[in-house]
Motif scaffolding. Structure first.
Motif, PDB file in Angstrom:
ATOM      1  N   LYS A  13       0.838  -1.205   0.000  1.00 40.33           N
ATOM      2  CA  LYS A  13       0.000   0.000   0.000  1.00 40.33           C
ATOM      3  C   LYS A  13       0.869   1.250   0.000  1.00 40.33           C
ATOM      4  N   LEU A  14       1.896   1.270   0.878  1.00 39.73           N
ATOM      5  CA  LEU A  14       2.766   2.432   0.951  1.00 39.73           C
ATOM      6  C   LEU A  14       3.596   2.594  -0.328  1.00 39.73           C
ATOM      7  N   LEU A  15       4.056   1.475  -0.890  1.00 46.10           N
ATOM      8  CA  LEU A  15       4.831   1.552  -2.135  1.00 46.10           C
ATOM      9  C   LEU A  15       3.960   2.073  -3.274  1.00 46.10           C
ATOM     10  N   LYS A  16       2.712   1.625  -3.312  1.00 44.82           N
ATOM     11  CA  LYS A  16       1.797   2.056  -4.374  1.00 44.82           C
ATOM     12  C   LYS A  16       1.522   3.549  -4.252  1.00 44.82           C
ATOM     13  N   GLU A  17       1.373   4.009  -3.040  1.00 51.51           N
ATOM     14  CA  GLU A  17       1.152   5.445  -2.826  1.00 51.51           C
ATOM     15  C   GLU A  17       2.378   6.248  -3.256  1.00 51.51           C
ATOM     16  N   ALA A  18       3.570   5.733  -2.902  1.00 50.49           N
ATOM     17  CA  ALA A  18       4.798   6.433  -3.263  1.00 50.49           C
ATOM     18  C   ALA A  18       4.969   6.496  -4.778  1.00 50.49           C
ATOM     19  N   CYS A  19       4.643   5.404  -5.441  1.00 46.69           N
ATOM     20  CA  CYS A  19       4.770   5.380  -6.910  1.00 46.69           C
ATOM     21  C   CYS A  19       3.747   6.321  -7.547  1.00 46.69           C
ATOM     22  N   ILE A  63       6.514   3.889 -17.391  1.00 44.11           N
ATOM     23  CA  ILE A  63       6.185   2.464 -17.413  1.00 44.11           C
ATOM     24  C   ILE A  63       6.925   1.731 -16.304  1.00 44.11           C
ATOM     25  N   GLY A  64       8.192   2.100 -16.064  1.00 45.11           N
ATOM     26  CA  GLY A  64       8.969   1.439 -15.023  1.00 45.11           C
ATOM     27  C   GLY A  64       8.390   1.663 -13.643  1.00 45.11           C
ATOM     28  N   ILE A  65       7.955   2.881 -13.357  1.00 41.09           N
ATOM     29  CA  ILE A  65       7.371   3.190 -12.041  1.00 41.09           C
ATOM     30  C   ILE A  65       6.054   2.454 -11.865  1.00 41.09           C
ATOM     31  N   GLU A  66       5.248   2.423 -12.922  1.00 36.99           N
ATOM     32  CA  GLU A  66       3.979   1.690 -12.831  1.00 36.99           C
ATOM     33  C   GLU A  66       4.206   0.204 -12.606  1.00 36.99           C
ATOM     34  N   MET A 115      12.595   7.440  -2.006  1.00 40.71           N
ATOM     35  CA  MET A 115      13.008   7.658  -0.617  1.00 40.71           C
ATOM     36  C   MET A 115      12.600   9.050  -0.142  1.00 40.71           C
ATOM     37  N   GLU A 116      12.696  10.037  -1.038  1.00 44.82           N
ATOM     38  CA  GLU A 116      12.288  11.395  -0.666  1.00 44.82           C
ATOM     39  C   GLU A 116      10.790  11.456  -0.390  1.00 44.82           C
ATOM     40  N   SER A 117      10.026  10.638  -1.128  1.00 45.05           N
ATOM     41  CA  SER A 117       8.572  10.682  -0.958  1.00 45.05           C
ATOM     42  C   SER A 117       8.140  10.189   0.423  1.00 45.05           C
ATOM     43  N   ALA A 118       9.036   9.483   1.110  1.00 46.24           N
ATOM     44  CA  ALA A 118       8.690   8.997   2.449  1.00 46.24           C
ATOM     45  C   ALA A 118       8.614  10.134   3.443  1.00 46.24           C
ATOM     46  N   GLY A 119       9.210  11.276   3.134  1.00 43.29           N
ATOM     47  CA  GLY A 119       9.142  12.443   4.013  1.00 43.29           C
ATOM     48  C   GLY A 119       9.747  12.219   5.376  1.00 43.29           C
ATOM     49  N   GLY A 120      10.637  11.249   5.505  1.00 45.73           N
ATOM     50  CA  GLY A 120      11.275  10.988   6.786  1.00 45.73           C
ATOM     51  C   GLY A 120      10.442  10.161   7.736  1.00 45.73           C
ATOM     52  N   GLU A 121       9.261   9.728   7.310  1.00 47.40           N
ATOM     53  CA  GLU A 121       8.422   8.914   8.190  1.00 47.40           C
ATOM     54  C   GLU A 121       9.024   7.513   8.312  1.00 47.40           C
ATOM     55  N   PRO A 122       9.304   7.058   9.535  1.00 47.66           N
ATOM     56  CA  PRO A 122       9.957   5.742   9.730  1.00 47.66           C
ATOM     57  C   PRO A 122       9.206   4.584   9.097  1.00 47.66           C
ATOM     58  N   ARG A 124       7.172   4.556   6.497  1.00 52.50           N
ATOM     59  CA  ARG A 124       7.292   4.583   5.036  1.00 52.50           C
ATOM     60  C   ARG A 124       8.716   4.203   4.602  1.00 52.50           C
ATOM     61  N   LEU A 125       9.700   4.732   5.333  1.00 58.80           N
ATOM     62  CA  LEU A 125      11.090   4.417   4.994  1.00 58.80           C
ATOM     63  C   LEU A 125      11.343   2.922   5.103  1.00 58.80           C
ATOM     64  N   LYS A 126      10.870   2.291   6.168  1.00 60.68           N
ATOM     65  CA  LYS A 126      11.088   0.859   6.349  1.00 60.68           C
ATOM     66  C   LYS A 126      10.384   0.056   5.251  1.00 60.68           C
ATOM     67  N   ALA A 127       9.178   0.488   4.895  1.00 58.04           N
ATOM     68  CA  ALA A 127       8.441  -0.223   3.845  1.00 58.04           C
ATOM     69  C   ALA A 127       9.188  -0.138   2.512  1.00 58.04           C
ATOM     70  N   LEU A 128       9.720   1.033   2.213  1.00 55.11           N
ATOM     71  CA  LEU A 128      10.460   1.195   0.965  1.00 55.11           C
ATOM     72  C   LEU A 128      11.764   0.399   0.989  1.00 55.11           C
ATOM     73  N   MET A 129      12.458   0.375   2.109  1.00 55.01           N
ATOM     74  CA  MET A 129      13.703  -0.376   2.201  1.00 55.01           C
ATOM     75  C   MET A 129      13.448  -1.869   2.022  1.00 55.01           C
ATOM     76  N   ARG A 130      12.302  -2.329   2.529  1.00 58.61           N
ATOM     77  CA  ARG A 130      11.984  -3.744   2.337  1.00 58.61           C
ATOM     78  C   ARG A 130      11.661  -4.044   0.867  1.00 58.61           C
ATOM     79  N   SER A 131      11.338  -3.009   0.103  1.00 61.17           N
ATOM     80  CA  SER A 131      11.035  -3.185  -1.326  1.00 61.17           C
ATOM     81  C   SER A 131      12.248  -2.939  -2.216  1.00 61.17           C
ATOM     82  N   ALA A 132      13.381  -2.621  -1.610  1.00 60.53           N
ATOM     83  CA  ALA A 132      14.557  -2.226  -2.398  1.00 60.53           C
ATOM     84  C   ALA A 132      14.997  -3.335  -3.351  1.00 60.53           C
ATOM     85  N   THR A 133      15.046  -4.558  -2.860  1.00 59.01           N
ATOM     86  CA  THR A 133      15.495  -5.665  -3.708  1.00 59.01           C
ATOM     87  C   THR A 133      14.599  -5.819  -4.925  1.00 59.01           C
ATOM     88  N   MET A 134      13.280  -5.692  -4.700  1.00 60.28           N
ATOM     89  CA  MET A 134      12.340  -5.837  -5.795  1.00 60.28           C
ATOM     90  C   MET A 134      12.509  -4.705  -6.805  1.00 60.28           C
TER      91      MET A 134
END
Length: 398
Positions: A13-19, A63-66, A115-122, A124-134
């Motif tokens: 959900k958080l990744l989809k919002e960030a994208c 296309i890549g972001i989607e 990462m900037e879109s997380a706005g420093g929220e822990p 959101r940052l953790k969710a994005l970091m867990r998606s880094a490999t993907m």
């Protein structure tokens, strides 16, 4: 090429919002992407107009972001677009390493923006970091798809170019008249249209070892272009400044895989057809046991004989008429003695050494030969006829 892990719950959900937020920033990301590419290498500037590059980069990034936040089983539009991009860039001449760099650079920009879109929220940052490999697996898969399509297209373009170049070379060697042919061939072969050339024709005795032969004759004083044909290999030799046929013959001597003929020097690509015919004529003067190359300008009398097969047969029968009635072994001995005597410049002693017999034996055989042919080796005209008849006999197909 990389797969997307099944994503559920809050992370997705958080990744989809960030994208979704990131898609609104695509134009500014593309501007920065192209700025960095052009600063990295001016080759990007020369490959394609800026507006075209911007439009393609914008579409690829969108296309890549989607794709990053798309459902697992959705079509991989990013890979299809990457393959198309790889084919386009190969056709446009962009080096492969710069194509891969462009994908990596876009990947870094997208990731930093996420990462900037997380706005420093822990959270959101953790969710994005867990998606880094993907995320980076998707970038890697796109770069790999583009690279594979690029290499396949490059091979196909090279094959087509080689075929076109070979067709131009064939047209020159066949002497086909066509306006502008020499100029087009000069561009395709990267050779000067005008300048000293010679043609080498080698009889194909065996297929193996051609690459080794080509390596053995590499010399900065010459430029060779080779063409395989059904029963021979034809080489065009561009003679460097001050180079002569003597230099070319010295380079080829002892290195050729079979007998060969060398044409006289011609003045440009337009004359290669004539030169090829003269080189083939030189090759026809080679007896079966010949292993080196021969120059036409050093075998003119023999070339005259082999160029007129009907007259050559008449010459043989007219000069060697009586000799031809002997038993084959007896006839071979007399002709071998004549050949050795001629090769030794009329020295019976040297001919005897070559034939492993006494010099008187050589004299006896030559006298018998004179009797059978009704000619004298001491008379210049008779000697010329017997010499040419010997060449015609040795080189006759039968």
């Amino acid at each position: 090429m990389g797969t997307r892990k099944h994503r559920t719950g809050q992370d997705w959900k958080l990744l989809k919002e960030a994208c979704g937020t990131l898609l609104e920033r695509v134009p500014e990301l593309v501007d920065e992407h192209l700025r960095q590419l052009f600063a990295y290498s001016d080759v990007y500037v020369r490959v394609l107009p800026y507006d075209d590059q911007w439009r393609e980069a914008e579409q690829a990034m969108r296309i890549g972001i989607e794709t990053i936040s798309a459902p697992r089983d959705s079509p991989r539009r990013d890979l299809e677009y990457a393959e198309d991009a790889g084919r386009r860039r190969a056709g446009q001449g962009l080096p492969l390493d710069l194509l891969i760099h462009a994908y990596r650079n876009a990947g870094y920009l997208v990731w930093d923006a996420l990462m900037e879109s997380a706005g420093g929220e822990p959270a959101r940052l953790k969710a994005l970091m867990r998606s880094a490999t993907m995320v980076w697996a998707a970038v890697d898969a796109q770069a790999e798809a583009a690279s594979e399509a690029y290499r396949a297209t490059e091979l196909e373009l090279r094959r087509r170019t080689d075929e076109q170049t070979q067709a131009l070379l064939d047209a020159l060697l066949d002497g086909r008249p066509a306006p502008g042919l020499a100029a087009r061939a000069a561009a395709g072969l990267d050779l000067p249209e005008h300048g000293p050339y010679a043609v080498v024709v080698l009889r194909v005795e065996r297929q193996g070892g051609r690459e080794a032969f080509h390596r053995r004759i590499q010399d900065p004083r010459f430029r060779f272009v080779w063409r395989m044909r059904a029963d021979c290999e034809v080489g065009v030799a561009a003679l460097g400044a001050g180079r002569t046929l003597d230099d070319l013959a010295a380079l080829l001597d002892g290195r050729c895989p079979g007998p060969g003929g060398v044409s006289p020097v011609v003045k440009g690509l337009a004359e290669l057809g004539h030169a090829r015919r003269l080189a083939e004529l030189a090759l026809r003067t080679c007896p079966p046991e010949t292993t080196g190359v021969v120059r036409l300008d050093e075998r003119m009398p023999t070339a005259l004989v082999v160029s007129q097969p009907d007259l050559a047969q008449r010459l043989v029968s007219g000069v060697f008429g009586g000799l031809l009635t002997l038993e084959p072994a007896d006839r071979a001995v007399l002709l071998e003695t004549l050949d050795a005597w001629l090769a030794c410049e009329g020295s019976a002693g040297r001919a005897a050494g070559r034939l492993y017999c006494h010099r008187n034996t050589v004299f006896n055989r030559l006298r018998r030969l004179e009797q059978l042919t009704s000619r004298s080796l001491s008379r210049p005209r008779d000697l010329m006829e017997m010499t040419l008849a010997l060449d015609a006999y040795r080189l006759s197909p039968g």
